[in-house]
Write a protein that holds these residues in place. Sequence first.
Motif, PDB file in Angstrom:
ATOM      1  N   ALA A 106      17.468 -34.937 -27.211  1.00  0.00           N
ATOM      2  CA  ALA A 106      17.506 -36.096 -26.337  1.00  0.00           C
ATOM      3  C   ALA A 106      17.359 -37.379 -27.142  1.00  0.00           C
ATOM      4  O   ALA A 106      17.830 -38.445 -26.740  1.00  0.00           O
ATOM      5  N   LEU A 107      16.724 -37.270 -28.303  1.00  0.00           N
ATOM      6  CA  LEU A 107      16.529 -38.460 -29.123  1.00  0.00           C
ATOM      7  C   LEU A 107      17.845 -38.994 -29.668  1.00  0.00           C
ATOM      8  O   LEU A 107      17.955 -40.165 -30.035  1.00  0.00           O
ATOM      9  N   SER A 108      18.869 -38.116 -29.730  1.00  0.00           N
ATOM     10  CA  SER A 108      20.153 -38.544 -30.272  1.00  0.00           C
ATOM     11  C   SER A 108      21.090 -39.086 -29.216  1.00  0.00           C
ATOM     12  O   SER A 108      22.200 -39.507 -29.532  1.00  0.00           O
ATOM     13  N   LEU A 109      20.657 -39.050 -27.961  1.00  0.00           N
ATOM     14  CA  LEU A 109      21.493 -39.510 -26.860  1.00  0.00           C
ATOM     15  C   LEU A 109      21.133 -40.933 -26.476  1.00  0.00           C
ATOM     16  O   LEU A 109      19.996 -41.362 -26.630  1.00  0.00           O
ATOM     17  N   PRO A 110      22.115 -41.675 -25.932  1.00  0.00           N
ATOM     18  CA  PRO A 110      21.799 -43.001 -25.405  1.00  0.00           C
ATOM     19  C   PRO A 110      20.756 -42.877 -24.301  1.00  0.00           C
ATOM     20  O   PRO A 110      20.740 -41.905 -23.546  1.00  0.00           O
ATOM     21  N   ARG A 111      19.887 -43.862 -24.203  1.00  0.00           N
ATOM     22  CA  ARG A 111      18.820 -43.823 -23.201  1.00  0.00           C
ATOM     23  C   ARG A 111      19.367 -43.589 -21.799  1.00  0.00           C
ATOM     24  O   ARG A 111      18.766 -42.896 -20.976  1.00  0.00           O
ATOM     25  N   SER A 112      20.540 -44.145 -21.498  1.00  0.00           N
ATOM     26  CA  SER A 112      21.107 -44.014 -20.157  1.00  0.00           C
ATOM     27  C   SER A 112      21.514 -42.589 -19.831  1.00  0.00           C
ATOM     28  O   SER A 112      21.709 -42.244 -18.673  1.00  0.00           O
ATOM     29  N   MET A 113      21.666 -41.724 -20.867  1.00  0.00           N
ATOM     30  CA  MET A 113      22.107 -40.355 -20.643  1.00  0.00           C
ATOM     31  C   MET A 113      20.948 -39.367 -20.587  1.00  0.00           C
ATOM     32  O   MET A 113      21.145 -38.185 -20.330  1.00  0.00           O
ATOM     33  N   VAL A 114      19.742 -39.813 -20.841  1.00  0.00           N
ATOM     34  CA  VAL A 114      18.589 -38.918 -20.812  1.00  0.00           C
ATOM     35  C   VAL A 114      18.143 -38.727 -19.361  1.00  0.00           C
ATOM     36  O   VAL A 114      17.804 -39.689 -18.673  1.00  0.00           O
ATOM     37  N   LYS A 115      18.190 -37.497 -18.921  1.00  0.00           N
ATOM     38  CA  LYS A 115      17.769 -37.176 -17.557  1.00  0.00           C
ATOM     39  C   LYS A 115      16.257 -37.250 -17.475  1.00  0.00           C
ATOM     40  O   LYS A 115      15.552 -36.610 -18.243  1.00  0.00           O
ATOM     41  N   ARG A 116      15.781 -38.040 -16.540  1.00  0.00           N
ATOM     42  CA  ARG A 116      14.342 -38.212 -16.385  1.00  0.00           C
ATOM     43  C   ARG A 116      13.912 -37.687 -15.029  1.00  0.00           C
ATOM     44  O   ARG A 116      14.576 -37.910 -14.022  1.00  0.00           O
ATOM     45  N   ALA A 117      12.791 -36.992 -15.029  1.00  0.00           N
ATOM     46  CA  ALA A 117      12.265 -36.431 -13.789  1.00  0.00           C
ATOM     47  C   ALA A 117      11.255 -37.382 -13.180  1.00  0.00           C
ATOM     48  O   ALA A 117      10.468 -38.010 -13.893  1.00  0.00           O
ATOM     49  N   LYS A 118      11.279 -37.482 -11.863  1.00  0.00           N
ATOM     50  CA  LYS A 118      10.263 -38.258 -11.171  1.00  0.00           C
ATOM     51  C   LYS A 118       9.049 -37.368 -10.943  1.00  0.00           C
ATOM     52  O   LYS A 118       9.161 -36.266 -10.415  1.00  0.00           O
ATOM     53  N   LEU A 119       7.914 -37.855 -11.371  1.00  0.00           N
ATOM     54  CA  LEU A 119       6.670 -37.098 -11.239  1.00  0.00           C
ATOM     55  C   LEU A 119       5.775 -37.736 -10.194  1.00  0.00           C
ATOM     56  O   LEU A 119       5.867 -38.926  -9.908  1.00  0.00           O
ATOM     57  N   ILE A 120       4.877 -36.930  -9.640  1.00  0.00           N
ATOM     58  CA  ILE A 120       3.980 -37.401  -8.591  1.00  0.00           C
ATOM     59  C   ILE A 120       2.592 -36.813  -8.798  1.00  0.00           C
ATOM     60  O   ILE A 120       2.443 -35.636  -9.164  1.00  0.00           O
ATOM     61  N   ASP A 121       1.579 -37.619  -8.597  1.00  0.00           N
ATOM     62  CA  ASP A 121       0.191 -37.211  -8.818  1.00  0.00           C
ATOM     63  C   ASP A 121      -0.222 -36.152  -7.807  1.00  0.00           C
ATOM     64  O   ASP A 121      -0.175 -36.376  -6.598  1.00  0.00           O
ATOM     65  N   LEU A 122      -0.655 -35.000  -8.296  1.00  0.00           N
ATOM     66  CA  LEU A 122      -1.024 -33.890  -7.406  1.00  0.00           C
ATOM     67  C   LEU A 122      -2.341 -34.103  -6.686  1.00  0.00           C
ATOM     68  O   LEU A 122      -2.612 -33.439  -5.678  1.00  0.00           O
ATOM     69  N   ALA A 123      -3.167 -35.030  -7.182  1.00  0.00           N
ATOM     70  CA  ALA A 123      -4.464 -35.253  -6.535  1.00  0.00           C
ATOM     71  C   ALA A 123      -4.303 -35.683  -5.084  1.00  0.00           C
ATOM     72  O   ALA A 123      -5.206 -35.493  -4.265  1.00  0.00           O
TER      73      ALA A 123
END
Length: 377
Positions: free
Chosen positions: A18-35
């Motif tokens: 992922a470090l070699s890919l443009p930032r726009s191509m990195v798939k990012r997951a949305k996380l949520i606080d389990l508390a």
Amino acid sequence: MRFAIASQALVGAVAVSALSLPRSMVKRAKLIDLAQFGSFPTITPEQAHNEAEPINGTVSDDTSSSSSSSSSNSKIPVASEEKATTAAADSTCDTNNPNVRFEWRNYSADDRTAFVNAIKCLMDAPSSGSFPGATSRYEDLVSVHQQLTPLIHQRAVFLVWHRYYVHVFESLMREECSFDRAFPWWDETLDSGKFAESDIFTDAYLGPLPAVTADDQGTCIETGTFGNLTLHIGPGSAFTDHCLARAVNETLTGTVTTSFVNDCNSRTSYDDMRGCQELGPHAYGHNGIGAVMAEVQASPGDPAFFLHHLFIDHGFRAWQLGDASRTTTINGCADAASPCTPMTMDYVLTSNGLRPNQTVADVMDTLGGFLCYRYDY
């Protein structure tokens, strides 16, 4: 209160870093606080085993006279609620040819797709406007559970009310979304410790089951039929927009075993069995899937809720098959008073007007008339 959602890059065994890919191509997951979701109270498997009663083998539904799997032809007649209620009064159920609930592995691909599409149909249909927080027909269901939670958990009514609630879910699918197939159930014991490997949790069906993160966060589901779904009910008694999130803990799912179910079902008293199942396999299944499913009041926001409760109902029916009297009697407390009001067969089960009220007697026997089903094993 708004939910705190963060983003984290997905890391996997990929050929290109992922470090070699443009930032726009990195798939990012949305996380949520389990508390924010909390968890269900539990007992340990050891406690259930230490308090188990002697049993002579186990019982299950006989499959010798029916097909071992569903097919695209596994359609059953659709009855109106009025007809179903009349059938209950008349005790009309052909016990030699009841509806059969098929374990997911025995459920055809076509039926699986129809099942998921019917759930999506409820999510796309407008709310009746009669249930707090609901924005869809599906959320009418979720709202009912949220509002009734103090009355239906850790009380004798738990198993029978949730049997009724699954029936309400099924009737909505059939009457309002034209679902005309057999119903499925999920034998979680076959996926103990590896829930995420079940094809239930793929984009074709309920979507992925990501693991809880190292910093105790869940992942918003962004792919599949229920990807990018916004929930409006919960956590708890709140009505706060949040994503459908999961956070599997396979140590917890590994607790959902045949031995745990059998130890609970060894109890001869209904309420002893109920308490063990509710705080045992039931609670660990919810907590194991995590996030929305671990939140007691609004857990039906995750469609996995219903497959999980079909598994719990399967265990309940297996216990009932051990003694004919278990479909005609009940014990335990109907409330939290001291001394409590005893639970009776005349106790009224409600869905706050979503569907007609029924009594415990109506649903105690799955072949009694109001209900007419068994499991494929």
